[in-house]
Design an enzyme around this catalytic site. Structure first.
Site, mmCIF file in Angstrom:
data_model
loop_
_atom_site.group_PDB
_atom_site.id
_atom_site.type_symbol
_atom_site.label_atom_id
_atom_site.label_comp_id
_atom_site.label_asym_id
_atom_site.label_seq_id
_atom_site.Cartn_x
_atom_site.Cartn_y
_atom_site.Cartn_z
ATOM 1 N N LYS A 63 0.831 -1.210 0.000
ATOM 2 C CA LYS A 63 0.000 0.000 0.000
ATOM 3 C C LYS A 63 0.863 1.257 0.000
ATOM 4 C CE LYS A 63 -4.336 -1.721 1.806
ATOM 5 N NZ LYS A 63 -5.323 -1.694 2.871
ATOM 6 N N LYS A 107 -4.895 -9.835 -7.864
ATOM 7 C CA LYS A 107 -6.187 -10.181 -7.260
ATOM 8 C C LYS A 107 -7.215 -9.093 -7.589
ATOM 9 C CE LYS A 107 -5.946 -7.810 -2.891
ATOM 10 N NZ LYS A 107 -6.225 -7.630 -1.529
ATOM 11 N N LYS A 141 -10.377 -3.108 -5.509
ATOM 12 C CA LYS A 141 -10.832 -1.785 -5.940
ATOM 13 C C LYS A 141 -9.663 -0.835 -6.152
ATOM 14 C CE LYS A 141 -14.789 -0.361 -5.098
ATOM 15 N NZ LYS A 141 -16.025 0.174 -4.563
HETATM 16 P P1 TYM Z 1 -11.173 -5.999 2.707
HETATM 17 O O1 TYM Z 1 -12.174 -4.966 3.065
HETATM 18 O O2 TYM Z 1 -10.130 -5.650 1.697
HETATM 19 O O3 TYM Z 1 -11.892 -7.312 2.158
HETATM 20 C C1 TYM Z 1 -12.955 -7.967 2.838
HETATM 21 C C2 TYM Z 1 -12.829 -9.467 2.642
HETATM 22 O O4 TYM Z 1 -12.829 -9.809 1.242
HETATM 23 C C3 TYM Z 1 -11.713 -10.669 0.958
HETATM 24 N N1 TYM Z 1 -11.236 -10.397 -0.426
HETATM 25 C C4 TYM Z 1 -11.006 -11.342 -1.355
HETATM 26 N N2 TYM Z 1 -11.149 -12.669 -1.328
HETATM 27 C C5 TYM Z 1 -10.838 -13.367 -2.468
HETATM 28 N N3 TYM Z 1 -10.428 -12.768 -3.625
HETATM 29 C C6 TYM Z 1 -10.266 -11.421 -3.690
HETATM 30 N N4 TYM Z 1 -9.876 -10.852 -4.824
HETATM 31 C C7 TYM Z 1 -10.559 -10.634 -2.518
HETATM 32 N N5 TYM Z 1 -10.525 -9.303 -2.237
HETATM 33 C C8 TYM Z 1 -10.939 -9.173 -0.942
HETATM 34 C C9 TYM Z 1 -10.653 -10.271 1.999
HETATM 35 O O5 TYM Z 1 -9.721 -11.305 2.195
HETATM 36 C C10 TYM Z 1 -11.513 -10.011 3.219
HETATM 37 O O6 TYM Z 1 -11.760 -11.219 3.911
HETATM 38 N N6 TYM Z 1 -8.004 -5.843 6.562
HETATM 39 C C11 TYM Z 1 -9.315 -6.314 6.129
HETATM 40 C C12 TYM Z 1 -10.459 -5.786 6.961
HETATM 41 C C13 TYM Z 1 -10.427 -6.145 8.415
HETATM 42 C C14 TYM Z 1 -10.625 -7.435 8.979
HETATM 43 C C15 TYM Z 1 -10.593 -7.229 10.390
HETATM 44 C C16 TYM Z 1 -10.838 -8.696 8.428
HETATM 45 C C17 TYM Z 1 -10.262 -5.261 9.428
HETATM 46 N N7 TYM Z 1 -10.384 -5.906 10.641
HETATM 47 C C18 TYM Z 1 -10.775 -8.318 11.259
HETATM 48 C C19 TYM Z 1 -11.009 -9.765 9.293
HETATM 49 C C20 TYM Z 1 -10.978 -9.565 10.703
HETATM 50 C C21 TYM Z 1 -9.542 -5.815 4.711
HETATM 51 O O7 TYM Z 1 -9.046 -4.806 4.302
HETATM 52 O O8 TYM Z 1 -10.472 -6.563 4.012
#
Ligand code: TYM
Length: 336
Positions: A113, A200, A203
């Site tokens: 990032k 992957k 957004k």
């Molecule tokens: P975030 O908001 O980017 O994504 C939410 C969930 O979607 C999954 N994901 C994917 N899975 C498969 N293929 C993809 N291309 C793909 N893009 C996104 C992510 O793995 C995620 O499970 N850091 C986390 C948010 C967070 C969190 C937490 C998650 C904050 N606190 C506590 C679990 C537990 C994030 O940015 O996810």
């Protein structure tokens, strides 16, 4: 006597509309897990502040994401908004002190990032918040004593850190207090970008790299039609074609999946046929979700109130954990 159900916790950032990677990699699973476990799911608005964002959009995007989760089948009583439970931020501070700077320095998402930021805008700076991000994530997870965390593969390193922090805390304060959370995966742990299957779906790569499940049907069809298939340098099935087969399977089109896979093996597959089946499958997968979203949007106030109430309820658990943690670390003496 019935055994206590295990706890499940997961969260998503309110970065706009939910995309297919979020849905197939995590949120679809969140909905199913509710039948078996005690589930808590959060929209993590504090996390979104770690990258450049527009203040005027944050609140709106947060509610939008919460409504979209409801449309995907998440029960309102399981859903919370992170900033409505300030104990997460307080626990984050405490946990930051049982995690070394060197350990945080190993986080690859921070590095990715930070690079992305420099590429996009030379005036943007890498915030301390971005560096601390994984500690906040550990607080989100540990505050509810989560046994399982359903996530995509991109979050594995963050979960490992949460486990390390739990272990370190328990050791330092001499009590098996925090649970060691385990990941839960779907079959689609990494959905790829249709425009660049080397990456992957996400957004942050830009418009053409993600499929918005609340977007226009024609747009979904167009995106699938122009999906990159063979890049010419991979042995066996290329990542782009594999991704299309995965999407076909995930949208439940098993018969078409089997037939087209046989065609692929015989060398007679026409990518246009594969794409047209995938497009139909995705449009049908998204339609009922979008219909539910429209219903929810017609009575936003009711659903906002429900989520405020559930956040208040979920907060009780967070308060209890924080009180216990403060006693363990010596900030609070119950006799005072
Ligand atoms: P975030 O908001 O980017 O994504 C939410 C969930 O979607 C999954 N994901 C994917 N899975 C498969 N293929 C993809 N291309 C793909 N893009 C996104 C992510 O793995 C995620 O499970 N850091 C986390 C948010 C967070 C969190 C937490 C998650 C904050 N606190 C506590 C679990 C537990 C994030 O940015 O996810």
């Amino acid at each position: 006597m019935s055994e206590k159900k295990k706890n499940v916790l997961s969260c998503i950032q309110p970065t706009g509309d939910l995309h297919l990677g979020n849905y197939l990699g995590a949120v679809k699973n969140w909905a199913d897990l509710q039948k078996k476990y005690d589930c808590t799911y959060g929209v993590v608005d504090y996390h979104t502040m770690t990258m450049p964002y527009k203040a005027k959009n944050l609140r709106e995007n947060t509610w939008k994401m919460a409504f979209q989760l409801l449309a995907c089948g998440i029960d309102d009583e399981n859903l919370f908004i992170q900033s409505l439970i300030p104990e997460h931020a307080e626990l984050c501070w405490i946990l930051g002190n049982v995690c070394s700077h060197g350990r945080l320095n190993l986080m690859t998402q921070f590095k990715d990032k930070a690079l992305q930021l420099k590429d996009k805008d030379k005036d943007a700076f890498v915030s301390g918040g971005l560096f601390y991000y994984p500690v906040m994530q550990a607080a989100d997870i540990l505050i509810y004593h989560a046994d399982y965390v359903p996530i995509g593969k991109d979050q594995v390193q963050h979960l490992e850190l949460s486990r390390d922090i739990a272990q370190r805390f328990n050791h330092q304060f001499d009590k098996e207090y925090f649970t060691h959370p385990e990941p839960l995966f779907t079959k689609n742990t990494k959905i790829l970008s249709l425009a660049n299957p080397e990456k992957k779906m996400s957004k942050s790569l830009g418009e053409k790299h993600y499929v918005n499940i609340f977007g226009d049907e024609n747009r979904i069809r167009k995106q699938v039609k122009s999906a990159v298939t063979d890049t010419g340098d991979s042995e066996g099935m290329s990542p782009g074609v594999q991704n299309l087969f995965d999407l076909l399977e995930a949208s439940g089109r098993m018969e078409a999946h089997t037939t087209l896979l046989e065609d692929y093996e015989k060398g007679t597959l026409r990518y246009s046929d594969l794409k047209s089946e995938v497009a139909d499958g995705l449009v049908e997968l998204c339609r009922p979700i979008r219909e539910r979203y429209d219903e929810i949007n017609s009575d936003k106030k009711k659903f906002k109130n429900k989520i405020k109430d559930s956040s208040n309820d979920i907060r009780k658990t967070a308060r209890k954990t924080l009180r216990e943690v403060k006693e363990l670390v010596g900030i609070l003496n119950p006799k005072d």
